[in-house]
Design a protein around this motif. Structure first.
Motif, PDB file in Angstrom:
ATOM      1  N   SER A 274      47.716  10.657  56.924  1.00 28.94           N
ATOM      2  CA  SER A 274      46.815  11.643  56.331  1.00 28.94           C
ATOM      3  C   SER A 274      45.364  11.209  56.550  1.00 28.94           C
ATOM      4  CB  SER A 274      47.081  11.789  54.830  1.00 28.94           C
ATOM      5  OG  SER A 274      48.285  12.474  54.607  1.00 28.94           O
ATOM      6  N   LEU A 275      44.572  12.124  57.115  1.00 26.22           N
ATOM      7  CA  LEU A 275      43.137  11.906  57.262  1.00 26.22           C
ATOM      8  C   LEU A 275      42.352  12.805  56.321  1.00 26.22           C
ATOM      9  CD1 LEU A 275      42.632  11.475  61.120  1.00 26.22           C
ATOM     10  CD2 LEU A 275      43.299   9.801  59.384  1.00 26.22           C
ATOM     11  N   GLY A 276      43.035  13.501  55.453  1.00 30.53           N
ATOM     12  CA  GLY A 276      42.435  14.392  54.468  1.00 30.53           C
ATOM     13  C   GLY A 276      43.531  14.970  53.608  1.00 30.53           C
ATOM     14  N   ALA A 277      43.151  15.646  52.541  1.00 31.27           N
ATOM     15  CA  ALA A 277      44.135  16.189  51.611  1.00 31.27           C
ATOM     16  C   ALA A 277      45.082  17.162  52.288  1.00 31.27           C
ATOM     17  CB  ALA A 277      43.424  16.855  50.442  1.00 31.27           C
ATOM     18  N   SER A 278      44.634  17.827  53.335  1.00 25.29           N
ATOM     19  CA  SER A 278      45.477  18.800  54.038  1.00 25.29           C
ATOM     20  C   SER A 278      45.508  18.550  55.543  1.00 25.29           C
ATOM     21  CB  SER A 278      44.984  20.228  53.761  1.00 25.29           C
ATOM     22  OG  SER A 278      43.637  20.376  54.177  1.00 25.29           O
ATOM     23  N   LEU A 386      41.583   7.718  55.302  1.00 25.02           N
ATOM     24  CA  LEU A 386      42.732   6.934  55.751  1.00 25.02           C
ATOM     25  C   LEU A 386      42.748   5.563  55.074  1.00 25.02           C
ATOM     26  CD1 LEU A 386      45.127   6.485  57.777  1.00 25.02           C
ATOM     27  CD2 LEU A 386      43.403   5.539  59.339  1.00 25.02           C
ATOM     28  N   ILE A 387      41.588   4.930  55.007  1.00 22.18           N
ATOM     29  CA  ILE A 387      41.516   3.565  54.496  1.00 22.18           C
ATOM     30  C   ILE A 387      41.580   3.523  52.974  1.00 22.18           C
ATOM     31  CG2 ILE A 387      40.100   1.474  54.385  1.00 22.18           C
ATOM     32  CD1 ILE A 387      41.356   2.005  57.106  1.00 22.18           C
ATOM     33  N   ASN A 388      40.887   4.447  52.314  1.00 22.70           N
ATOM     34  CA  ASN A 388      40.731   4.343  50.865  1.00 22.70           C
ATOM     35  C   ASN A 388      41.150   5.569  50.066  1.00 22.70           C
ATOM     36  OD1 ASN A 388      39.587   1.699  50.896  1.00 22.70           O
ATOM     37  ND2 ASN A 388      37.643   2.571  51.567  1.00 22.70           N
ATOM     38  N   GLY A 389      41.295   6.737  50.709  1.00 24.29           N
ATOM     39  CA  GLY A 389      41.458   7.959  49.950  1.00 24.29           C
ATOM     40  C   GLY A 389      42.854   8.506  49.834  1.00 24.29           C
ATOM     41  N   ARG A 390      43.737   8.217  50.775  1.00 23.87           N
ATOM     42  CA  ARG A 390      45.064   8.831  50.735  1.00 23.87           C
ATOM     43  C   ARG A 390      45.914   8.181  49.652  1.00 23.87           C
ATOM     44  NH1 ARG A 390      48.812   6.319  55.340  1.00 23.87           N
ATOM     45  NH2 ARG A 390      47.838   4.273  55.567  1.00 23.87           N
ATOM     46  N   PRO A 391      46.957   8.867  49.222  1.00 23.73           N
ATOM     47  CA  PRO A 391      47.831   8.305  48.186  1.00 23.73           C
ATOM     48  C   PRO A 391      48.366   6.930  48.581  1.00 23.73           C
ATOM     49  CG  PRO A 391      48.321  10.622  48.515  1.00 23.73           C
ATOM     50  CD  PRO A 391      47.353  10.232  49.597  1.00 23.73           C
TER      51      PRO A 391
END
Length: 513
Positions: A274-278, A386-391
């Motif tokens: 995932s590179l973003g919420a969607s 990718l590094i800090n934001g995805r679940p």
């Protein structure tokens, strides 16, 4: 290994095989498997009949002992003290007085005996002095799949993250062993890995799980058909009781409604990130490379490959390959050329405007690369996500060494740790050839520490990695992902501003459709 086809017991009754015992020194100790309601290593035939195999080993008081089939005895080299045993011996990490540390594998490999019966080595434990009565530490789950499906793997996970694999300890209270997981070394899933795909005539597949009760499972089925890979997950509506006293396997039927095509593109890794919420993408199988003499773009044949000193030869007519590029040197119309080494940052401009970031027409991915198209460079915000934001991002990144190459290891959104592999976020992970093959097969992404180039001078190869984003920062700099720092520390810093003139690595992605 020779297999014995002698069944030692039926499901309801056990025939004891007695042998002479000595008080000290070498003893031939009878062993007995309990009825299946308490578990056993089994041939999964129509009767689910437990048997020992010739050459099986039991860990007894810290020593590996071999089972003698068909006599159902084990040669014991310990004195006539209380014996604490665990089967198979390979599951034992360490022995303590009256306890064993063991590992339940995250991945169970699909195997069959000579008759085609699926075989499982469910961990068992026993205590005694004159004989060993083995009790299973795991329950058996039968997964019914749609008829004719060529199964690649089946995953089980508990909906409340209760552990199903990992490190634990077996302790003995009298003749009854008890098992508990060690906190901090557990995984809420287990996989039955069927390799390239298996079809069973009865459509029944079996997985062992530790005895849990009142848990709901999410069952994930992955199948292959006509070169495509499909996956679907279904969560049980009610809990299944998998108590040790259960008689026979727990039944989990898989009603197939629809499946998602997860076939990776050519030249891509096996799993999505995932590179973003969607936004989910596939990463290319290696860093980008370029040859100037007869212009061509390609992906590195392996993720850990870096060209290092070859980049000193960067020039339009260089007959070798390079893998460090000034920002935006895509070679597309109104873009700088891949061989640029100008120190003047104004040379690195998109479509004659220093305020432009790269777009689809001015991206490295606009080229034909290793015979494929449709790739693109991640944006600054995508690297950050990718590094800090995805679940679960914090648990899916770590330093690693692959084939003596340092780099950053990132795990995909859907991840099952392979058998015989480890992963930790608190230290540097190291993988040999066999282990890395398995890690990559499960979709692991490796960003090697390729260093960077300043004109024709190389810096920090195998110490730092700098990966371009598609975004400019200002008229002289653009954003890059810095993945490591000087050993032994690890630094992961997103949104680093880097001179456009520096030669950095490029790793491309392709959107999941």
């Amino acid at each position: 290994m020779k297999r014995s086809h002698c069944t030692i017991l039926s499901l309801l009754a056990v025939a004891l095989l007695f042998a002479g015992c000595e008080k000290d020194g070498v003893r031939r100790l009878p062993v007995r498997l309990q009825p299946f309601s308490s578990g056993a290593k089994v041939y999964l035939d129509a009767n689910i009949a437990p048997v020992w195999n010739d050459g099986d080993q039991i860990n007894i008081n810290g020593n590996a002992e071999t089972v003698d089939v068909p006599n159902a005895t084990v040669v014991v080299t310990t004195s006539d003290a209380t014996l604490y045993a665990c089967y198979p011996a390979s599951a034992v990490n360490s022995y303590h007085a009256a306890s064993f540390d063991i590992t339940l594998p995250t991945v169970q490999t699909y195997t069959v005996d000579a008759s085609g019966h699926q075989c499982l080595a469910a961990p068992m434990a026993a205590t005694g002095s004159d004989r060993l009565d083995f009790y299973n530490l795991c329950a058996l789950v039968q997964v019914q799949v749609p008829a004719g499906m060529k199964v690649k793997y089946i995953d089980l996970a508990t909906t409340d993250a209760a552990p199903l694999s990992g490190q634990g300890q077996v302790t003995f209270a009298g003749a009854t062993p008890a098992f508990a997981f060690t906190v901090g070394h557990t995984y809420p899933y287990t996989r039955l890995d069927c390799g390239n795909g298996v079809v069973r005539a009865d459509n029944k597949f079996y997985i062992t799980v530790p005895a849990v009760s009142g848990k709901r499972f999410t069952i994930t089925l992955c199948v292959v058909d006509n070169g495509h890979t499909y996956r679907r997950s279904v969560t049980q509506r009610s809990a299944a009781s998998l108590a040790v006293s259960q008689y026979g396997p727990a039944l989990l039927s898989f009603n197939l409604a629809s499946m998602t095509d997860i076939t990776p593109p050519t030249n891509a890794l096996a799993e999505v990130f995932s590179l973003g919420a969607s936004t989910q993408v596939y990463f290319s199988k290696g860093n980008l490379q370029y040859r100037g003499s007869s212009p061509a773009w390609q992906f590195a044949p392996a993720q850990y490959i870096v060209l290092g000193d070859d980049n000193r030869n960067i020039a339009e007519g260089y007959t070798g390959w390079i893998d460090l590029f000034g920002w935006g040197t895509t070679g597309q119309s109104e873009c700088p050329k891949p061989w640029y080494t100008y120190s003047n940052t104004s040379e690195y401009v998109i479509n004659n405007n220093l305020n432009n970031s790269m777009d689809a027409s001015h991206d490295w991915g606009a080229n034909t690369i290793s015979g494929t198209r449709g790739w693109r460079t991640p944006s600054r915000s995508e690297w950050e996500y990718l590094i800090n934001g995805r679940p679960d991002a914090a648990n899916k990144k770590a330093a690693a060494v692959v084939y003596d190459v340092r780099g950053l290891l990132l795990l995909p959104d859907y991840w099952i740790l392979p058998a015989n592999c480890t992963f930790t976020t608190s230290d540097t992970n190291r993988y040999n050839s066999a282990q890395w093959t398995q890690m990559q097969r499960h979709g692991a992404l490796f960003l090697p520490a390729s260093g960077y180039r300043d004109v024709a001078t190389l810096h920090s190869v195998n110490e730092q990695g700098w990966y371009w984003s598609s975004e400019r920062s200002n008229n002289t700099q653009s954003y890059a992902l810095k993945v490591l720092d000087t050993p032994p520390s690890m630094v992961i810093v997103e949104n680093v501003e880097v001179s456009r003139a520096f030669g950095c690595s490029v790793r491309l992605v392709k959107n999941r459709e």
